[in-house]
Enzyme design. Structure first.
Site, mmCIF file in Angstrom:
data_model
loop_
_atom_site.group_PDB
_atom_site.id
_atom_site.type_symbol
_atom_site.label_atom_id
_atom_site.label_comp_id
_atom_site.label_asym_id
_atom_site.label_seq_id
_atom_site.Cartn_x
_atom_site.Cartn_y
_atom_site.Cartn_z
ATOM 1 N N SER A 181 0.988 -1.179 -0.468
ATOM 2 C CA SER A 181 -0.006 -0.020 -0.394
ATOM 3 C C SER A 181 0.887 1.054 -0.014
ATOM 4 O O SER A 181 1.729 1.412 0.376
ATOM 5 C CB SER A 181 -0.843 -0.414 1.387
ATOM 6 O OG SER A 181 -2.081 1.172 1.146
ATOM 7 N N TYR A 214 -0.629 -1.208 10.424
ATOM 8 C CA TYR A 214 -1.326 -1.282 9.074
ATOM 9 C C TYR A 214 0.299 -0.889 8.190
ATOM 10 O O TYR A 214 0.769 -1.666 7.635
ATOM 11 C CB TYR A 214 -2.065 -0.786 7.850
ATOM 12 C CG TYR A 214 -3.001 -0.736 6.705
ATOM 13 C CD1 TYR A 214 -3.489 -2.615 6.657
ATOM 14 C CD2 TYR A 214 -2.738 0.177 5.947
ATOM 15 C CE1 TYR A 214 -3.092 -2.839 5.079
ATOM 16 C CE2 TYR A 214 -2.826 -0.285 4.262
ATOM 17 C CZ TYR A 214 -3.155 -1.881 4.205
ATOM 18 O OH TYR A 214 -3.603 -1.563 3.027
HETATM 19 N N1 LIG Z 1 -8.316 -1.120 -0.712
HETATM 20 C C1 LIG Z 1 -7.435 0.015 -1.810
HETATM 21 O O1 LIG Z 1 -7.861 1.649 -1.754
HETATM 22 C C2 LIG Z 1 -6.497 -0.339 -1.201
HETATM 23 C C3 LIG Z 1 -5.243 0.432 -1.073
HETATM 24 C C4 LIG Z 1 -4.149 -0.046 -0.234
HETATM 25 C C5 LIG Z 1 -3.539 -1.428 -0.098
HETATM 26 N N2 LIG Z 1 -4.870 -2.194 -0.298
HETATM 27 C C6 LIG Z 1 -4.179 -3.426 -0.666
HETATM 28 O O2 LIG Z 1 -4.718 -4.381 -1.386
HETATM 29 C C7 LIG Z 1 -4.714 -5.166 -1.273
HETATM 30 C C8 LIG Z 1 -6.941 -6.194 -1.515
HETATM 31 O O3 LIG Z 1 -8.197 -5.209 -1.425
HETATM 32 P P1 LIG Z 1 -8.757 -5.284 -0.943
HETATM 33 O O4 LIG Z 1 -9.931 -3.809 -0.562
HETATM 34 O O5 LIG Z 1 -9.553 -5.144 -2.277
HETATM 35 O O6 LIG Z 1 -9.965 -6.621 -0.595
HETATM 36 P P2 LIG Z 1 -10.675 -7.425 -0.504
HETATM 37 O O7 LIG Z 1 -11.150 -7.216 1.128
HETATM 38 O O8 LIG Z 1 -11.639 -6.847 -1.397
HETATM 39 O O9 LIG Z 1 -10.211 -8.427 -1.642
HETATM 40 C C9 LIG Z 1 -9.728 -9.785 -0.597
HETATM 41 C C10 LIG Z 1 -10.289 -11.219 -0.611
HETATM 42 O O10 LIG Z 1 -9.507 -12.115 0.481
HETATM 43 C C11 LIG Z 1 -10.575 -12.600 0.778
HETATM 44 N N3 LIG Z 1 -9.807 -12.962 1.901
HETATM 45 C C12 LIG Z 1 -9.669 -11.901 3.707
HETATM 46 N N4 LIG Z 1 -8.839 -12.267 4.059
HETATM 47 C C13 LIG Z 1 -8.817 -13.554 4.215
HETATM 48 C C14 LIG Z 1 -8.075 -15.024 4.525
HETATM 49 N N5 LIG Z 1 -8.215 -14.361 6.093
HETATM 50 N N6 LIG Z 1 -8.036 -16.215 3.879
HETATM 51 C C15 LIG Z 1 -8.344 -15.844 2.885
HETATM 52 N N7 LIG Z 1 -9.310 -15.137 1.661
HETATM 53 C C16 LIG Z 1 -9.396 -13.973 2.572
HETATM 54 C C17 LIG Z 1 -12.205 -11.398 0.788
HETATM 55 O O11 LIG Z 1 -12.479 -12.611 1.200
HETATM 56 C C18 LIG Z 1 -11.534 -11.148 -0.191
HETATM 57 O O12 LIG Z 1 -12.319 -11.941 -1.505
HETATM 58 C C19 LIG Z 1 -5.352 -5.626 0.320
HETATM 59 O O13 LIG Z 1 -3.614 -6.165 0.454
HETATM 60 C C20 LIG Z 1 -4.710 -4.461 0.715
HETATM 61 O O14 LIG Z 1 -4.088 -4.002 1.998
HETATM 62 C C21 LIG Z 1 -5.819 -1.557 -0.722
#
Ligand SMILES: NC(=O)c1ccc[n+]([C@@H]2O[C@H](COP(=O)([O-])OP(=O)(O)OC[C@H]3O[C@@H](n4cnc5c(N)ncnc54)[C@H](O)[C@@H]3O)[C@@H](O)[C@H]2O)c1
Length: 270
Positions: A145, A158
């Protein structure tokens, strides 16, 4: 064009592939001919993505595990390699943030953030890399991130975990390059995902516009494209790197353009 990517017939495991960035990555990889193992805590999500991408003529198989549990990761990686096949690629999407000012933060929040962003990723990559090293080739892409690069109030645990991911990627590259594995990292900026459903996209873009030179939030497809680049032959001589996909946010030091100039002209045109 497809040959440039070199992903046809490659077997890729997407951890957290059941929605959002993982799902978008699955769609893009499938359109380039990669076969996919989709792992998610929610099996129905993984199965739904598999059913969709199979329509592109590729092989796709759903798996489930809670990747914060080491024993489950060890078991599921063995199962994937046994039932789906030896892996050419690994994408670690799973990650989540707890919010708390440091003086109010419990060690439980700290440990949770380190487990679901950094510790699981180490365990998963270690398990997958053993097979890749034995075969002499592999590609790994991790999700960090921009909060692992700059600090953000309330994101102490985080941010530290994501900074750890960025460092771990360099160490994995240092240790595993001789064994034929490339490891890289994508650091998303502010992305519209299903997990954070907010306002209509136009309102979301307007909120972020003063801080992001490109004046919009990112999409899951923006992230999928960067992940696909790192997995592909296009990145053949690239390892240990982190690419911020953030619409220029970090390029401005994380503050965005001065308010008067926000909107794109930067004062150069009328
Ligand atoms: N959304 C943002 O703006 C943003 C910004 C910076 C970084 N990120 C990073 O991007 C990545 C994806 O984020 P997101 O918000 O799209 O995630 P999300 O929650 O939408 O998707 C992740 C998937 O992982 C699965 N999951 C969650 N915990 C799990 C576990 N313990 N075991 C197996 N599967 C599991 C969930 O069911 C989901 O389908 C993450 O690493 C997050 O930190 C997101």
């Amino acid at each position: 064009m497809r040959e440039l990517f070199g992903l046809e017939g490659k077997r890729v495991l997407i951890v957290g592939g059941g929605q959002g960035m993982g799902e978008a990555t699955a769609r893009l990889l499938a359109s380039l001919g990669a076969d996919l193992a989709i792992l998610d805590l929610e099996l129905d999500r993984a199965e739904r993505v598999c059913a969709e991408v199979r329509e592109k003529g590729i092989t796709a198989q759903a798996f489930t595990a809670d990747v914060t549990q080491e024993a489950q990761v060890v078991d599921v990686v063995a199962k994937v390699e046994r039932e789906f096949g030896a892996l050419d690629g690994l994408v670690c999407i799973v990650g989540m943030a707890g919010w708390a000012p440091l003086v109010e933060m419990t060690t439980e929040t700290w440990d949770n953030d380190h487990n679901r962003n950094l510790r699981y990723l180490f365990v998963t990559a270690r398990e997958v890399a053993r097979g890749m090293l034995a075969r002499g080739s592999g590609r790994i892409v991790c999700l960090a991130s921009i909060d692992g690069i700059r600090s953000a109030a309330g994101h102490g645990s985080y941010g530290a975990a994501k900074a750890g991911v960025i460092h771990l990627v360099k160490t994995m590259a240092a240790e595993w390059s001789a064994g034929g594995i490339r490891v890289n990292c994508v650091a998303p900026g502010s992305i519209i995902t299903p997990r954070i459903p907010k306002k209509a996209p136009e309102e979301e873009h307007a909120l972020i516009a003063p801080y992001v030179p490109m004046a919009r939030r990112g999409t899951v497809t923006d992230i999928a494209k960067a992940v696909t680049f790192f997995l592909s032959d296009m990145a053949d001589y690239v390892t240990g790197q982190t690419l911020a996909v953030d619409g220029g946010f970090l390029a401005t030091g994380g503050f965005g353009p001065p308010p008067k100039m926000a909107g794109g002209t930067m004062g150069l045109t009328k």
